[in-house]
Write an enzyme that holds these catalytic residues in place. Structure first.
Site, PDB file in Angstrom:
ATOM      1  N   GLY A 201       0.812  -1.207   0.000  1.00  0.00           N
ATOM      2  CA  GLY A 201       0.000   0.000   0.000  1.00  0.00           C
ATOM      3  C   GLY A 201       0.841   1.249   0.000  1.00  0.00           C
ATOM      4  O   GLY A 201       2.001   1.241   0.431  1.00  0.00           O
TER       5      GLY A 201
ATOM      6  N   GLN B 112       2.541  10.512   0.830  1.00  0.00           N
ATOM      7  CA  GLN B 112       3.864   9.960   1.150  1.00  0.00           C
ATOM      8  C   GLN B 112       4.924  10.358   0.121  1.00  0.00           C
ATOM      9  O   GLN B 112       6.108  10.258   0.389  1.00  0.00           O
ATOM     10  CB  GLN B 112       3.804   8.425   1.227  1.00  0.00           C
ATOM     11  CG  GLN B 112       3.077   7.919   2.464  1.00  0.00           C
ATOM     12  CD  GLN B 112       3.130   6.409   2.526  1.00  0.00           C
ATOM     13  OE1 GLN B 112       2.297   5.727   1.939  1.00  0.00           O
ATOM     14  NE2 GLN B 112       4.124   5.881   3.224  1.00  0.00           N
TER      15      GLN B 112
ATOM     16  N   CYS C  46       5.519   0.759   7.441  1.00  0.00           N
ATOM     17  CA  CYS C  46       5.181   1.894   6.580  1.00  0.00           C
ATOM     18  C   CYS C  46       6.429   2.341   5.838  1.00  0.00           C
ATOM     19  O   CYS C  46       7.502   2.428   6.438  1.00  0.00           O
ATOM     20  CB  CYS C  46       4.655   3.026   7.460  1.00  0.00           C
ATOM     21  SG  CYS C  46       4.174   4.486   6.538  1.00  0.00           S
ATOM     22  N   LEU C  47       6.278   2.641   4.559  1.00  0.00           N
ATOM     23  CA  LEU C  47       7.426   3.115   3.770  1.00  0.00           C
ATOM     24  C   LEU C  47       8.004   4.408   4.358  1.00  0.00           C
ATOM     25  O   LEU C  47       9.188   4.686   4.182  1.00  0.00           O
ATOM     26  CB  LEU C  47       6.995   3.368   2.318  1.00  0.00           C
ATOM     27  CG  LEU C  47       6.556   2.131   1.516  1.00  0.00           C
ATOM     28  CD1 LEU C  47       5.950   2.563   0.187  1.00  0.00           C
ATOM     29  CD2 LEU C  47       7.727   1.188   1.297  1.00  0.00           C
TER      30      LEU C  47
ATOM     31  N   HIS D 101      -4.822   1.959   7.202  1.00  0.00           N
ATOM     32  CA  HIS D 101      -3.472   2.521   7.355  1.00  0.00           C
ATOM     33  C   HIS D 101      -3.227   3.603   6.288  1.00  0.00           C
ATOM     34  O   HIS D 101      -2.768   4.710   6.613  1.00  0.00           O
ATOM     35  CB  HIS D 101      -2.431   1.394   7.243  1.00  0.00           C
ATOM     36  CG  HIS D 101      -1.012   1.875   7.237  1.00  0.00           C
ATOM     37  ND1 HIS D 101      -0.129   1.614   8.255  1.00  0.00           N
ATOM     38  CD2 HIS D 101      -0.319   2.600   6.316  1.00  0.00           C
ATOM     39  CE1 HIS D 101       1.041   2.176   7.962  1.00  0.00           C
ATOM     40  NE2 HIS D 101       0.957   2.776   6.794  1.00  0.00           N
ATOM     41  N   GLU D 102      -3.528   3.278   5.037  1.00  0.00           N
ATOM     42  CA  GLU D 102      -3.254   4.239   3.957  1.00  0.00           C
ATOM     43  C   GLU D 102      -4.154   5.465   4.066  1.00  0.00           C
ATOM     44  O   GLU D 102      -3.723   6.589   3.807  1.00  0.00           O
ATOM     45  CB  GLU D 102      -3.417   3.581   2.583  1.00  0.00           C
ATOM     46  CG  GLU D 102      -2.485   2.408   2.303  1.00  0.00           C
ATOM     47  CD  GLU D 102      -1.023   2.670   2.616  1.00  0.00           C
ATOM     48  OE1 GLU D 102      -0.578   3.844   2.574  1.00  0.00           O
ATOM     49  OE2 GLU D 102      -0.310   1.699   2.919  1.00  0.00           O
TER      50      GLU D 102
ATOM     51  N   HIS E  87      -2.873   8.271   6.241  1.00  0.00           N
ATOM     52  CA  HIS E  87      -1.920   9.215   5.636  1.00  0.00           C
ATOM     53  C   HIS E  87      -2.633  10.442   5.071  1.00  0.00           C
ATOM     54  O   HIS E  87      -2.074  11.534   5.050  1.00  0.00           O
ATOM     55  CB  HIS E  87      -1.134   8.526   4.509  1.00  0.00           C
ATOM     56  CG  HIS E  87      -0.071   7.585   4.986  1.00  0.00           C
ATOM     57  ND1 HIS E  87       1.040   8.016   5.682  1.00  0.00           N
ATOM     58  CD2 HIS E  87       0.080   6.244   4.847  1.00  0.00           C
ATOM     59  CE1 HIS E  87       1.827   6.970   5.951  1.00  0.00           C
ATOM     60  NE2 HIS E  87       1.257   5.878   5.465  1.00  0.00           N
TER      61      HIS E  87
END
Ligand code: NI
Length: 174
Positions: A47, A52, A96-97, A138-139, A142
């Site tokens: 994801g 981000q 997470c990235l 989660h996404e 952001h």
């Protein structure tokens, strides 16, 4: 196509709230292709959210189809996503990235009903559960300027990634 630079915690831009997408044009489609390539280049790669990479618009991509034995809807481009109902709660480990060195235990709704638009503005609706529902939640965080770190109840919910894993994840982030 291009792999885009990922904003990494504690970059203050990660706290910015994203705006709805209004124009479903070629510029949007080109950006979504780059966003997906960036997601697939990263460790985990299930994801990503537009903010981000510094584009503060309500766009997320989720694809958990590589995980065995879970229910999913395949590759999802979700524009202006909105959770219209949620049910249950479960704690699970998230990465997470934008937080490459840590993972954390976070409580999320087990079941969600999600409305969104596709990249052409067509309305979508999904009933999602467990891992896929977690990834979407989660996404979507952001888009509100939140990270999984904001959900941790205590320091005991935070875990440093194994050295090897941290090194490889750093290597893939430009
Ligand atoms: Ni994330």
């Amino acid at each position: 196509m291009a792999v885009l630079d990922i904003l990494v915690y504690p970059d203050p831009r990660l706290k910015q709230v994203s705006k709805p997408v209004e124009h479903f044009d070629g510029g949007l489609h080109a950006f979504i292709r780059d966003l997906e390539e960036t997601m697939r280049a990263g460790p985990g790669g299930v994801g990503i959210a537009a903010p981000q990479v510094g584009r503060f618009e309500r766009i997320i991509i989720v694809d958990v189809s590589g995980k065995p034995k879970i229910k999913h809807h395949g590759r999802l481009i979700l524009v202006n996503p909105e959770i219209i109902s949620k049910e249950g709660s479960a704690v699970g480990r998230e990465g997470c990235l934008s937080v490459p060195d840590y993972t954390g235990n976070v409580a999320r709704a087990k079941f969600i009903i999600l409305k969104a638009q596709d990249e052409f503005g067509k309305p979508l609706e999904f009933h999602m559960e467990r891992y896929e529902a977690r990834a979407v939640q989660h996404e979507m965080d952001h888009l509100e300027g939140l990270l999984f770190l904001d959900h941790l109840v205590s320091r005991r919910d935070l875990f440093r990634r194994q050295t090897q894993e941290a090194i490889s994840s750093k290597a893939k982030i430009p």
